[in-house]
Design an enzyme around this catalytic site. Structure first.
Site, PDB file in Angstrom:
ATOM      1  N   HIS A 224       0.753  -1.577  -0.294  1.00 10.08           N
ATOM      2  CA  HIS A 224       0.042   0.148  -0.323  1.00 10.08           C
ATOM      3  C   HIS A 224       1.304   1.838  -0.212  1.00 10.08           C
ATOM      4  O   HIS A 224       0.051   2.485  -0.038  1.00 10.08           O
ATOM      5  CB  HIS A 224      -0.992   0.297   0.994  1.00 10.08           C
ATOM      6  CG  HIS A 224      -0.111   0.161   2.561  1.00 10.08           C
ATOM      7  ND1 HIS A 224      -0.103  -0.798   3.826  1.00 10.08           N
ATOM      8  CD2 HIS A 224      -0.374   1.463   3.564  1.00 10.08           C
ATOM      9  CE1 HIS A 224       0.734  -0.286   4.751  1.00 10.08           C
ATOM     10  NE2 HIS A 224       0.604   0.973   4.302  1.00 10.08           N
ATOM     11  N   ASP A 252      -0.445  -7.156   1.547  1.00 10.91           N
ATOM     12  CA  ASP A 252       0.145  -6.068   0.976  1.00 10.91           C
ATOM     13  C   ASP A 252       1.595  -6.270   0.877  1.00 10.91           C
ATOM     14  O   ASP A 252       2.256  -6.172   2.208  1.00 10.91           O
ATOM     15  CB  ASP A 252      -0.591  -5.662   2.346  1.00 10.91           C
ATOM     16  CG  ASP A 252       0.196  -4.007   2.705  1.00 10.91           C
ATOM     17  OD1 ASP A 252       0.359  -3.599   1.618  1.00 10.91           O
ATOM     18  OD2 ASP A 252      -0.463  -3.482   3.831  1.00 10.91           O
ATOM     19  N   GLY A 332       3.533   5.726   9.185  1.00 12.83           N
ATOM     20  CA  GLY A 332       4.846   6.085   8.974  1.00 12.83           C
ATOM     21  C   GLY A 332       5.664   4.161   9.369  1.00 12.83           C
ATOM     22  O   GLY A 332       6.259   3.668   8.430  1.00 12.83           O
ATOM     23  N   SER A 334       4.655   1.691   8.093  1.00  9.37           N
ATOM     24  CA  SER A 334       4.512   0.616   6.890  1.00  9.37           C
ATOM     25  C   SER A 334       5.397   0.571   6.392  1.00  9.37           C
ATOM     26  O   SER A 334       6.239   0.769   5.612  1.00  9.37           O
ATOM     27  CB  SER A 334       3.232   1.135   6.246  1.00  9.37           C
ATOM     28  OG  SER A 334       1.628   0.707   6.446  1.00  9.37           O
ATOM     29  N   SER A 349       1.900  -4.489   7.744  1.00 10.63           N
ATOM     30  CA  SER A 349       0.497  -3.861   6.985  1.00 10.63           C
ATOM     31  C   SER A 349      -0.111  -2.467   8.104  1.00 10.63           C
ATOM     32  O   SER A 349      -0.009  -1.152   6.839  1.00 10.63           O
ATOM     33  CB  SER A 349      -0.068  -4.674   6.835  1.00 10.63           C
ATOM     34  OG  SER A 349      -1.258  -4.399   6.055  1.00 10.63           O
TER      35      SER A 349
END
Length: 380
Positions: A224, A252, A332, A334, A349
């Protein structure tokens, strides 16, 4: 400053590899056999309220359990009902479905695992979860996963929403799909991407995310984080490379090629909380194991593996085969690294909560990403 730290980490890796090459005939010392660095032990003592000896014992036990699990799974055969690490006993427990033969029970015990009889096999529960995956969930249904210890499929619903008509309708269909248990969670999950802020990030457009793990030719991260412009920029805003692939929702994950003077090393940043961690493999840690996360917003935090193969219902769509943890995260983080000892586990994720009040976070398992794109993990 960041580039200097990474250069020092790379030099440390080279020195360690060189030492291994020149001293390969020297027996490993007791210190070299430790399952994690002193920094990880310190973090374990802080986050799990353990003594140093207890932290060492737990990490060593988790390492044994991780190595034992494949043998125990094979011994159980079609009766396999899942496995989990018991932090109370420091042992791997293997579920065996009712009706298993005495020979099967004996063979599983012979591996060294503790045996528990469960109502359903892992295959039966996986099939039930697969039927749920075909349903369209309302937003208030946050996720579902197989709980092998309880021998059921757990469906998580946001607090106060269980009586909503759409939720009740979904749960009725879920119960028809197989054995389920409904639990409540404080909030719906969200991804942990963020706008342009400070830290040690990589950037795509106006989104900041975190590097997961180095692979030969680049690094893996969350799908993402990929934007319409695939160009990726580093912590200093210099060009790193491009997203070569990225998938979200459904999965993801994605990977970024590295060039323009950037390079990869098998290191996860400890952010001064612990020493930077070398990555030596990607053996899967069982449910119940300790696990730590590194990200560009909240840096280094640890917790426990709560569930595997969970379907997470984000507002953008469902993502499958995720691992749930008790580790906190924030926007942030991720794409950042989840690691157990020196073994890569996955990339961050999303989740709910934050690192002030607590929460839960999911990661996409790294081995799935490597297999999907034919990548090779960069290891020490």
């Amino acid at each position: 400053m960041r580039r200097t730290r990474i250069m020092r980490a790379a030099l440390a890796v080279l020195l360690l590899l060189g030492a291994g090459a020149t001293a390969s005939t020297v027996p490993a010392t007791a210190e070299e056999k430790q399952p994690a660095s002193a920094g990880v032990l310190t973090a374990m003592q802080r986050d799990f309220h353990l003594t140093k000896a207890e932290a060492k014992a737990r990490l060593a036990a988790e390492q044994r359990a991780t190595a034992l699990e494949p043998r125990a799974r094979r011994a159980a055969g079609a009766s396999f009902g899942g496995s989990w690490f018991d932090a109370g006993t420091n042992e791997l427990t293997v579920g065996v479905a009712r009706g298993a033969s005495a020979t099967t029970l004996r063979d599983v015990r012979a591996t060294g695992a503790t045996v528990r009889t469960v109502a359903h096999s892992a295959r039966e529960l996986s099939a039930a979860q697969g039927r749920l995956d075909k349903l369209s969930p309302p937003d208030a249904v946050s996720s579902w996963h197989v709980d092998h210890e309880a021998s059921t499929v757990v469906v998580n619903v946001v607090e106060g929403k269980q009586t909503d008509n759409d939720v009740r309708s979904f749960l009725d269909r879920a119960r028809a799909a197989g054995p389920i248990t409904v639990e409540q969670v404080p909030a719906a999950p969200t991804t942990f991407a963020a706008g342009t802020v400070g830290g040690d990030p990589f950037y795509t457009g106006n989104v900041r995310c975190s590097i997961g793990f180095s692979v030969h030719g680049g690094f893996v991260t969350a799908g993402h984080c990929r934007q319409p412009s695939t160009a990726v920029y580093g912590w200093d805003r210099s060009y790193i490379g491009n997203f070569q692939a990225g998938t979200f929702p459904g999965d993801d994950y994605g990977w970024v090629s590295v060039g323009s003077g950037w390079w990869t090393v098998p290191v996860v940043l400890g952010w001064g909380t612990v020493s930077d961690q070398l990555v030596r493999g990607s053996r899967v840690a069982p449910v119940g194991s300790s696990i730590c996360r590194s990200g560009s917003t909240t840096h280094w935090h640890c917790g426990t593996v709560l569930a595997m193969n969970e379907t997470v219902n984000y507002s953008q769509g469902a993502v499958h085969q995720m691992t749930k943890t008790s580790v906190c995260a924030e926007p942030g983080d991720s794409g950042g690294s989840f690691i157990s000892g020196d073994q890569a586990q996955g990339v961050t994720s999303g989740g709910w909560g934050n690192c002030s009040s607590g929460g839960e976070t999911w990661f996409q398992p790294v081995n799935e990403i490597l297999n999907r794109y034919g990548l090779t993990l960069h290891t020490a």
